[in-house]
Design a protein around this motif. Structure first.
Motif, PDB file in Angstrom:
ATOM      1  N   LEU A 228       0.747  -1.233   0.020  1.00  0.00           N
ATOM      2  CA  LEU A 228      -0.017  -0.073  -0.047  1.00  0.00           C
ATOM      3  C   LEU A 228       0.819   1.273   0.027  1.00  0.00           C
ATOM      4  N   PRO A 229       0.441   2.318  -0.770  1.00  0.00           N
ATOM      5  CA  PRO A 229       1.196   3.669  -0.590  1.00  0.00           C
ATOM      6  C   PRO A 229       1.151   4.046   0.999  1.00  0.00           C
ATOM      7  N   LEU A 230       2.149   4.649   1.245  1.00  0.00           N
ATOM      8  CA  LEU A 230       2.296   4.916   2.727  1.00  0.00           C
ATOM      9  C   LEU A 230       1.308   6.086   2.936  1.00  0.00           C
ATOM     10  N   ASP A 231       0.454   5.823   4.007  1.00  0.00           N
ATOM     11  CA  ASP A 231      -0.489   6.830   4.430  1.00  0.00           C
ATOM     12  C   ASP A 231      -0.400   6.708   5.976  1.00  0.00           C
ATOM     13  N   LEU A 232      -0.006   7.813   6.611  1.00  0.00           N
ATOM     14  CA  LEU A 232       0.293   7.831   8.263  1.00  0.00           C
ATOM     15  C   LEU A 232      -0.922   7.125   8.937  1.00  0.00           C
ATOM     16  N   LEU A 233      -2.044   7.776   8.641  1.00  0.00           N
ATOM     17  CA  LEU A 233      -3.170   7.435   9.507  1.00  0.00           C
ATOM     18  C   LEU A 233      -3.613   5.825   9.209  1.00  0.00           C
ATOM     19  N   ARG A 234      -3.487   5.346   8.020  1.00  0.00           N
ATOM     20  CA  ARG A 234      -3.459   3.875   7.633  1.00  0.00           C
ATOM     21  C   ARG A 234      -2.518   3.030   8.193  1.00  0.00           C
ATOM     22  N   ALA A 235      -1.287   3.682   8.330  1.00  0.00           N
ATOM     23  CA  ALA A 235      -0.320   2.689   9.025  1.00  0.00           C
ATOM     24  C   ALA A 235      -0.343   2.506  10.520  1.00  0.00           C
ATOM     25  N   MET A 236      -0.807   3.712  11.123  1.00  0.00           N
ATOM     26  CA  MET A 236      -0.894   3.796  12.419  1.00  0.00           C
ATOM     27  C   MET A 236      -2.504   2.941  12.974  1.00  0.00           C
ATOM     28  N   ARG A 237      -3.061   2.832  12.065  1.00  0.00           N
ATOM     29  CA  ARG A 237      -4.274   2.023  12.367  1.00  0.00           C
ATOM     30  C   ARG A 237      -4.101   0.533  11.899  1.00  0.00           C
ATOM     31  N   THR A 238      -2.943   0.168  11.550  1.00  0.00           N
ATOM     32  CA  THR A 238      -2.871  -1.323  11.069  1.00  0.00           C
ATOM     33  C   THR A 238      -1.958  -2.078  12.216  1.00  0.00           C
ATOM     34  N   ARG A 239      -2.687  -3.052  12.673  1.00  0.00           N
ATOM     35  CA  ARG A 239      -1.839  -3.939  13.528  1.00  0.00           C
ATOM     36  C   ARG A 239      -1.125  -4.743  12.644  1.00  0.00           C
ATOM     37  N   TYR A 240       0.085  -5.462  13.450  1.00  0.00           N
ATOM     38  CA  TYR A 240       0.933  -6.123  12.939  1.00  0.00           C
ATOM     39  C   TYR A 240       1.142  -7.431  13.587  1.00  0.00           C
ATOM     40  N   LYS A 241       1.902  -8.456  13.439  1.00  0.00           N
ATOM     41  CA  LYS A 241       2.291  -9.599  13.981  1.00  0.00           C
ATOM     42  C   LYS A 241       3.598  -9.801  13.966  1.00  0.00           C
ATOM     43  N   ILE A 242       4.184 -10.386  14.857  1.00  0.00           N
ATOM     44  CA  ILE A 242       5.880 -10.343  15.152  1.00  0.00           C
ATOM     45  C   ILE A 242       6.296 -11.573  14.863  1.00  0.00           C
ATOM     46  N   ASP A 243       5.455 -12.665  14.718  1.00  0.00           N
ATOM     47  CA  ASP A 243       6.070 -14.152  14.617  1.00  0.00           C
ATOM     48  C   ASP A 243       5.651 -14.702  13.185  1.00  0.00           C
ATOM     49  N   THR A 244       5.447 -13.861  12.083  1.00  0.00           N
ATOM     50  CA  THR A 244       5.399 -14.517  10.923  1.00  0.00           C
ATOM     51  C   THR A 244       5.597 -13.356   9.799  1.00  0.00           C
ATOM     52  N   TYR A 245       5.769 -13.604   8.609  1.00  0.00           N
ATOM     53  CA  TYR A 245       5.837 -12.643   7.490  1.00  0.00           C
ATOM     54  C   TYR A 245       4.943 -11.568   7.700  1.00  0.00           C
ATOM     55  N   GLN A 246       5.085 -10.502   7.140  1.00  0.00           N
ATOM     56  CA  GLN A 246       4.161  -9.274   7.223  1.00  0.00           C
ATOM     57  C   GLN A 246       3.198  -9.546   6.112  1.00  0.00           C
ATOM     58  N   LEU A 273      -7.169   8.810  15.939  1.00  0.00           N
ATOM     59  CA  LEU A 273      -6.930   7.547  16.217  1.00  0.00           C
ATOM     60  C   LEU A 273      -7.896   7.107  17.409  1.00  0.00           C
ATOM     61  N   GLU A 274      -8.024   7.760  18.228  1.00  0.00           N
ATOM     62  CA  GLU A 274      -8.895   7.422  19.489  1.00  0.00           C
ATOM     63  C   GLU A 274     -10.389   6.908  19.229  1.00  0.00           C
ATOM     64  N   VAL A 275     -10.663   7.362  17.883  1.00  0.00           N
ATOM     65  CA  VAL A 275     -12.456   6.854  17.631  1.00  0.00           C
ATOM     66  C   VAL A 275     -12.172   5.927  16.627  1.00  0.00           C
ATOM     67  N   LEU A 276     -10.949   5.923  15.794  1.00  0.00           N
ATOM     68  CA  LEU A 276     -11.019   5.017  14.662  1.00  0.00           C
ATOM     69  C   LEU A 276     -10.630   3.611  15.068  1.00  0.00           C
ATOM     70  N   PRO A 277     -11.222   2.496  14.551  1.00  0.00           N
ATOM     71  CA  PRO A 277     -10.885   1.108  14.882  1.00  0.00           C
ATOM     72  C   PRO A 277      -9.529   0.655  14.045  1.00  0.00           C
ATOM     73  N   ASP A 278      -9.079   0.034  14.916  1.00  0.00           N
ATOM     74  CA  ASP A 278      -7.833  -0.890  14.245  1.00  0.00           C
ATOM     75  C   ASP A 278      -8.062  -1.599  13.081  1.00  0.00           C
ATOM     76  N   ILE A 279      -7.097  -1.914  12.266  1.00  0.00           N
ATOM     77  CA  ILE A 279      -7.322  -2.647  11.021  1.00  0.00           C
ATOM     78  C   ILE A 279      -6.362  -3.852  11.253  1.00  0.00           C
ATOM     79  N   PRO A 280      -7.309  -4.855  11.121  1.00  0.00           N
ATOM     80  CA  PRO A 280      -6.246  -6.224  11.472  1.00  0.00           C
ATOM     81  C   PRO A 280      -5.285  -6.452  10.281  1.00  0.00           C
ATOM     82  N   PRO A 281      -4.014  -7.347  10.518  1.00  0.00           N
ATOM     83  CA  PRO A 281      -3.244  -7.665   9.359  1.00  0.00           C
ATOM     84  C   PRO A 281      -3.799  -8.205   8.157  1.00  0.00           C
TER      85      PRO A 281
END
Length: 292
Positions: A228-246, A273-281
């Motif tokens: 995805l093109p880097l968008d600050l809000l999108r990136a900071m809403r997006t969760r990540y995993k530490i134990d698998t490829y992204q 970000l306080e009111v927007l839901p997180d986005i799963p990986p």
């Protein structure tokens, strides 16, 4: 070099949701300072440690052509020796001349405020222990190979180096506002797992990609992940995993764009970000193709 902070009792950071105690000796007989820095105990490395570093370096360097960004490939020789774990002071002689940065040893993962503060002062914390031979292919926490090979070459690029400092400065403010976790996602998706578009195609600049033999191919060449093109809000809403490829990677056009992204005040972003839901990986939003 600044005088180190006074020795103090420090508390290690906990990585992710793990209940396992963090790796690293945080006491060192009082040698760990209040800012979590410590001397690199180079004399404690065994011949097996140096051999592990050499093998990791050789394997990863062979994977770089066509996958790593030009800035990284250009700067990698500045790490110096390849057949042993480098002494940090040797790297600092070259790094400080290039961009005014220095690397400092830390015993392992450190809490966000000391981490942000070190970056804001152009000091990059490098874990000084190295993985065991049985962990050669994968390790959860960053070790000296990940930090040196993955991160330090990019600090020789002046624009990227300025971005990391600006990130640290913004991190101090984010900590004060209780938004450190959200801002950490931006670090994850740029400094650790960022992709850049070059004239000859997508390339990796993130340390988590560049230090991983499997993820380097996955991030740049595989058809599985979303890019995805880097968008600050999108990136900071997006969760990540530490134990698998992204499942997601964010793409920038150049390092100047990355630096400019961090110029505005992030307070409105934190409020959103306080009111927007997180986005799963791995989840795409309406209108996203995942093929940046």
């Amino acid at each position: 070099m600044d005088t180190p902070a006074a020795a103090a009792v420090v508390t290690p950071a906990v990585y992710g949701a793990s209940d396992r105690p963090p790796r690293g000796d945080y006491s060192r007989g009082g040698a760990v300072h209040a800012d979590y820095t410590c001397p690199q105990d180079w004399a404690s490395y065994t011949p097996a440690d140096h051999e592990t570093y050499k093998r990791l370096y050789e394997r990863q360097a062979a994977q770089l052509p066509g996958l790593a960004c030009d800035a990284f490939i250009k700067a990698l020789p500045s790490l110096g020796v390849k057949d042993r774990i480098p002494r940090f002071e040797e790297i600092n002689e070259r790094l400080h001349r290039a961009t005014g940065w220095e690397i400092v040893a830390v015993p392992g993962l450190i809490p966000e405020l000391p981490f942000f503060t070190l970056l804001a002062n152009r000091k990059f914390p490098v874990t000084d222990w190295i993985r065991k031979p049985e962990e050669f292919n994968y390790i959860v926490e960053p070790d000296v190979f990940h930090d040196l090979f993955g991160h330090v070459p990019m600090l020789f690029d002046p624009v990227f180096a300025d971005y990391v400092q600006r990130y640290g400065q913004g991190g101090i403010k984010a900590h004060e506002l209780g938004a450190g976790e959200k801002l950490a996602r931006l670090y994850w998706y740029t400094v650790e797992f960022g992709l850049i578009r070059q004239t000859d195609g997508l390339r990796a600049y993130g340390a988590g990609i560049l230090s991983s033999v499997g993820e380097l191919q996955h991030a740049v060449r595989s058809g599985e992940p979303h890019r995805l093109p880097l968008d600050l809000l999108r990136a900071m809403r997006t969760r990540y995993k530490i134990d698998t490829y992204q499942a997601n990677y964010f793409v920038i056009e150049n390092f100047a764009q990355l630096f400019e992204f961090t110029a505005p005040d992030f307070t409105p972003l934190y409020q959103a970000l306080e009111v927007l839901p997180d986005i799963p990986p791995g989840v795409l939003l309406p209108g996203e193709s995942g093929k940046a």
